[in-house]
Write a protein that holds these residues in place. Structure first.
Motif, PDB file in Angstrom:
ATOM      1  N   GLU A  48      -8.749  -3.449   1.596  1.00  0.00           N
ATOM      2  CA  GLU A  48      -8.666  -4.672   0.769  1.00  0.00           C
ATOM      3  C   GLU A  48      -9.822  -4.696  -0.224  1.00  0.00           C
ATOM      4  O   GLU A  48      -9.646  -5.047  -1.393  1.00  0.00           O
ATOM      5  N   ARG A  49     -11.025  -4.332   0.236  1.00  0.00           N
ATOM      6  CA  ARG A  49     -12.179  -4.311  -0.675  1.00  0.00           C
ATOM      7  C   ARG A  49     -11.949  -3.278  -1.790  1.00  0.00           C
ATOM      8  O   ARG A  49     -12.239  -3.530  -2.960  1.00  0.00           O
ATOM      9  N   ALA A  50     -11.420  -2.128  -1.388  1.00  0.00           N
ATOM     10  CA  ALA A  50     -11.172  -1.079  -2.389  1.00  0.00           C
ATOM     11  C   ALA A  50     -10.119  -1.545  -3.396  1.00  0.00           C
ATOM     12  O   ALA A  50     -10.270  -1.345  -4.610  1.00  0.00           O
ATOM     13  N   ARG A  51      -9.081  -2.202  -2.901  1.00  0.00           N
ATOM     14  CA  ARG A  51      -8.027  -2.677  -3.820  1.00  0.00           C
ATOM     15  C   ARG A  51      -8.602  -3.684  -4.824  1.00  0.00           C
ATOM     16  O   ARG A  51      -8.315  -3.622  -6.026  1.00  0.00           O
ATOM     17  N   MET A  52      -9.411  -4.622  -4.334  1.00  0.00           N
ATOM     18  CA  MET A  52      -9.997  -5.628  -5.226  1.00  0.00           C
ATOM     19  C   MET A  52     -10.877  -4.959  -6.282  1.00  0.00           C
ATOM     20  O   MET A  52     -10.870  -5.344  -7.452  1.00  0.00           O
ATOM     21  N   ALA A  53     -11.636  -3.948  -5.871  1.00  0.00           N
ATOM     22  CA  ALA A  53     -12.504  -3.257  -6.839  1.00  0.00           C
ATOM     23  C   ALA A  53     -11.669  -2.556  -7.910  1.00  0.00           C
ATOM     24  O   ALA A  53     -12.009  -2.583  -9.096  1.00  0.00           O
ATOM     25  N   ILE A  77      -6.083  11.784 -18.503  1.00  0.00           N
ATOM     26  CA  ILE A  77      -5.290  10.747 -17.825  1.00  0.00           C
ATOM     27  C   ILE A  77      -5.592  10.793 -16.332  1.00  0.00           C
ATOM     28  O   ILE A  77      -5.596  11.882 -15.734  1.00  0.00           O
ATOM     29  N   THR A  78      -5.818   9.641 -15.738  1.00  0.00           N
ATOM     30  CA  THR A  78      -6.029   9.611 -14.282  1.00  0.00           C
ATOM     31  C   THR A  78      -5.018   8.685 -13.618  1.00  0.00           C
ATOM     32  O   THR A  78      -4.545   7.723 -14.213  1.00  0.00           O
ATOM     33  N   LEU A  79      -4.711   9.024 -12.377  1.00  0.00           N
ATOM     34  CA  LEU A  79      -3.830   8.208 -11.531  1.00  0.00           C
ATOM     35  C   LEU A  79      -4.674   7.669 -10.395  1.00  0.00           C
ATOM     36  O   LEU A  79      -5.393   8.433  -9.736  1.00  0.00           O
ATOM     37  N   GLU A  80      -4.598   6.372 -10.165  1.00  0.00           N
ATOM     38  CA  GLU A  80      -5.431   5.764  -9.124  1.00  0.00           C
ATOM     39  C   GLU A  80      -4.606   4.809  -8.271  1.00  0.00           C
ATOM     40  O   GLU A  80      -3.514   4.380  -8.667  1.00  0.00           O
ATOM     41  N   GLY A  81      -5.175   4.450  -7.140  1.00  0.00           N
ATOM     42  CA  GLY A  81      -4.538   3.490  -6.239  1.00  0.00           C
ATOM     43  C   GLY A  81      -4.816   3.868  -4.794  1.00  0.00           C
ATOM     44  O   GLY A  81      -5.328   4.952  -4.510  1.00  0.00           O
ATOM     45  N   LEU A  82      -4.467   2.962  -3.921  1.00  0.00           N
ATOM     46  CA  LEU A  82      -4.728   3.189  -2.494  1.00  0.00           C
ATOM     47  C   LEU A  82      -3.756   4.213  -1.906  1.00  0.00           C
ATOM     48  O   LEU A  82      -2.862   4.717  -2.588  1.00  0.00           O
ATOM     49  N   GLU A  83      -3.906   4.456  -0.624  1.00  0.00           N
ATOM     50  CA  GLU A  83      -3.065   5.417   0.089  1.00  0.00           C
ATOM     51  C   GLU A  83      -1.575   5.014  -0.015  1.00  0.00           C
ATOM     52  O   GLU A  83      -1.237   3.840   0.151  1.00  0.00           O
ATOM     53  N   GLY A  84      -0.750   5.995  -0.274  1.00  0.00           N
ATOM     54  CA  GLY A  84       0.690   5.782  -0.192  1.00  0.00           C
ATOM     55  C   GLY A  84       1.330   5.038  -1.351  1.00  0.00           C
ATOM     56  O   GLY A  84       2.532   4.734  -1.314  1.00  0.00           O
ATOM     57  N   VAL A  85       0.580   4.764  -2.424  1.00  0.00           N
ATOM     58  CA  VAL A  85       1.164   3.985  -3.530  1.00  0.00           C
ATOM     59  C   VAL A  85       2.056   4.825  -4.434  1.00  0.00           C
ATOM     60  O   VAL A  85       2.768   4.283  -5.282  1.00  0.00           O
ATOM     61  N   GLY A  86       1.985   6.161  -4.286  1.00  0.00           N
ATOM     62  CA  GLY A  86       2.875   7.018  -5.074  1.00  0.00           C
ATOM     63  C   GLY A  86       2.183   7.866  -6.131  1.00  0.00           C
ATOM     64  O   GLY A  86       2.814   8.295  -7.091  1.00  0.00           O
ATOM     65  N   LYS A  87       0.901   8.148  -5.944  1.00  0.00           N
ATOM     66  CA  LYS A  87       0.175   8.938  -6.951  1.00  0.00           C
ATOM     67  C   LYS A  87       0.743  10.360  -7.063  1.00  0.00           C
ATOM     68  O   LYS A  87       0.985  10.844  -8.157  1.00  0.00           O
ATOM     69  N   THR A  88       0.945  11.002  -5.932  1.00  0.00           N
ATOM     70  CA  THR A  88       1.437  12.385  -5.950  1.00  0.00           C
ATOM     71  C   THR A  88       2.834  12.436  -6.564  1.00  0.00           C
ATOM     72  O   THR A  88       3.128  13.283  -7.414  1.00  0.00           O
ATOM     73  N   THR A  89       3.689  11.509  -6.138  1.00  0.00           N
ATOM     74  CA  THR A  89       5.064  11.440  -6.654  1.00  0.00           C
ATOM     75  C   THR A  89       5.040  11.273  -8.171  1.00  0.00           C
ATOM     76  O   THR A  89       5.769  11.963  -8.900  1.00  0.00           O
ATOM     77  N   ASN A  90       4.189  10.388  -8.645  1.00  0.00           N
ATOM     78  CA  ASN A  90       4.203  10.081 -10.077  1.00  0.00           C
ATOM     79  C   ASN A  90       3.372  11.051 -10.901  1.00  0.00           C
ATOM     80  O   ASN A  90       3.567  11.145 -12.111  1.00  0.00           O
ATOM     81  N   ARG A  91       2.496  11.789 -10.225  1.00  0.00           N
ATOM     82  CA  ARG A  91       1.810  12.872 -10.960  1.00  0.00           C
ATOM     83  C   ARG A  91       2.868  13.897 -11.386  1.00  0.00           C
ATOM     84  O   ARG A  91       2.869  14.369 -12.522  1.00  0.00           O
ATOM     85  N   ALA A  92       3.795  14.203 -10.490  1.00  0.00           N
ATOM     86  CA  ALA A  92       4.852  15.164 -10.822  1.00  0.00           C
ATOM     87  C   ALA A  92       5.712  14.624 -11.971  1.00  0.00           C
ATOM     88  O   ALA A  92       6.101  15.367 -12.879  1.00  0.00           O
ATOM     89  N   PHE A  93       5.976  13.318 -11.944  1.00  0.00           N
ATOM     90  CA  PHE A  93       6.770  12.703 -13.021  1.00  0.00           C
ATOM     91  C   PHE A  93       6.030  12.814 -14.364  1.00  0.00           C
ATOM     92  O   PHE A  93       6.611  13.200 -15.383  1.00  0.00           O
ATOM     93  N   LEU A  94       4.730  12.482 -14.352  1.00  0.00           N
ATOM     94  CA  LEU A  94       3.942  12.571 -15.591  1.00  0.00           C
ATOM     95  C   LEU A  94       3.902  14.014 -16.093  1.00  0.00           C
ATOM     96  O   LEU A  94       3.962  14.264 -17.300  1.00  0.00           O
ATOM     97  N   GLU A  95       3.801  14.959 -15.164  1.00  0.00           N
ATOM     98  CA  GLU A  95       3.780  16.367 -15.574  1.00  0.00           C
ATOM     99  C   GLU A  95       5.083  16.728 -16.286  1.00  0.00           C
ATOM    100  O   GLU A  95       5.077  17.426 -17.295  1.00  0.00           O
TER     101      GLU A  95
END
Ligand code: T5A
Length: 210
Positions: A164-169, A7-25
């Motif tokens: 913006e380019r990274a988000r679109m990709a 399982i991977t968590l992705e997204g731009l800076e500050g979207v909540g990956k670290t917060t939600n990694r703990a939730f998934l754990e």
């Protein structure tokens, strides 16, 4: 031995990956699933050194160098942590993976998404996650959440156009692989975000553990 799930968590800076990694754990623990939690760049001693280098190097760095450092960290990580865990039957929960290189170096740095994919194929990194949760919201909103943090790193200092380019990709990757990538609107409250994350996880949890 049944192979574990990746399982991977992705997204731009500050979207909540670290917060939600703990939730998934916490959800995986509740479900009794043995897992390894990890991150990129990093996840191995060498990978963590490369992370420090790529995020905090002084002065200019060529985009190609940045890509190669991310990829070098990933080669070590897959070979020594991710693949062995999956083969032991453990699940792997990873904060960022190959999609991040496609988004940030392929699109953000404009190296080309195909070139990034080809480089990884050349190095034998052909692993595809079973589930990717893409936390998506506007670049501005993500950076605003990050504003209270300390000094930004080398990549966090990039322009809005880069992000913006990274988000679109990222969104294009999600459209191309809807069976793998679940897009979650990260601008919602944390509770709303986590309801959707839980739904996505339940799709791949073994029935007896769900
Ligand atoms: N990179 C990485 C590449 O360029 N190429 C690659 O191949 C790879 C693997 C890594 C950097 O390297 C780049 C991308 C990155 O620039 P990182 O630490 O993994 O850096 O990435 P960051 O995005 O910088 O991670 P952060 O931990 O800084 O951000 P998160 O994890 O997305 O956000 P989080 O969970 O810390 O949340 C930020 C704040 O928002 C709050 C949290 O409490 C926190 O304060 N929050 C919410 N607030 C309201 N509502 C919600 N729903 C919220 N969710 C979280």
């Amino acid at each position: 031995m049944t192979r574990g799930k990746f399982i991977t968590l992705e997204g731009l800076e500050g979207v909540g990956k670290t917060t939600n990694r703990a939730f998934l754990e916490s959800l995986l623990n509740e479900a009794g699933v043995a897992f390894v939690g990890t991150r990129e760049p990093g996840g191995t001693p060498l990978g963590e050194s490369l992370r420090n280098l790529v995020l905090h190097a002084e002065g200019q760095m060529q985009a190609e160098t940045e890509l190669l450092l991310m990829a070098a960290s990933r080669v070590e990580h897959v070979a020594t942590v991710i693949e062995p865990a999956l083969q032991r039957g453990e699940w792997v929960l990873c904060d960022r993976f190959l999609d991040a290189s496609v988004a940030y170096q392929g699109a953000g740095r404009e190296l080309g998404v195909e070139r990034v994919a080809q480089l990884h194929e050349m190095m034998g990194v052909v692993l595809t996650p079973d589930l990717t949760i893409l936390l998506d919201m506007t670049v501005e909103a993500g950076l605003e959440r990050m504003a209270e943090r300390g000094a930004p790193d080398r990549i966090e200092r990039e322009t809005l156009a880069f992000f913006e380019r990274a988000r679109m990709a990222y969104l294009q990757r999600a459209t191309a692989a809807p069976e793998r990538v679940v897009v979650v609107d990260a601008s919602q409250t944390l509770v709303q975000v986590q309801v959707q994350i839980q739904d996505a996880l339940e799709r791949i949890l073994p029935r007896s553990s769900a």
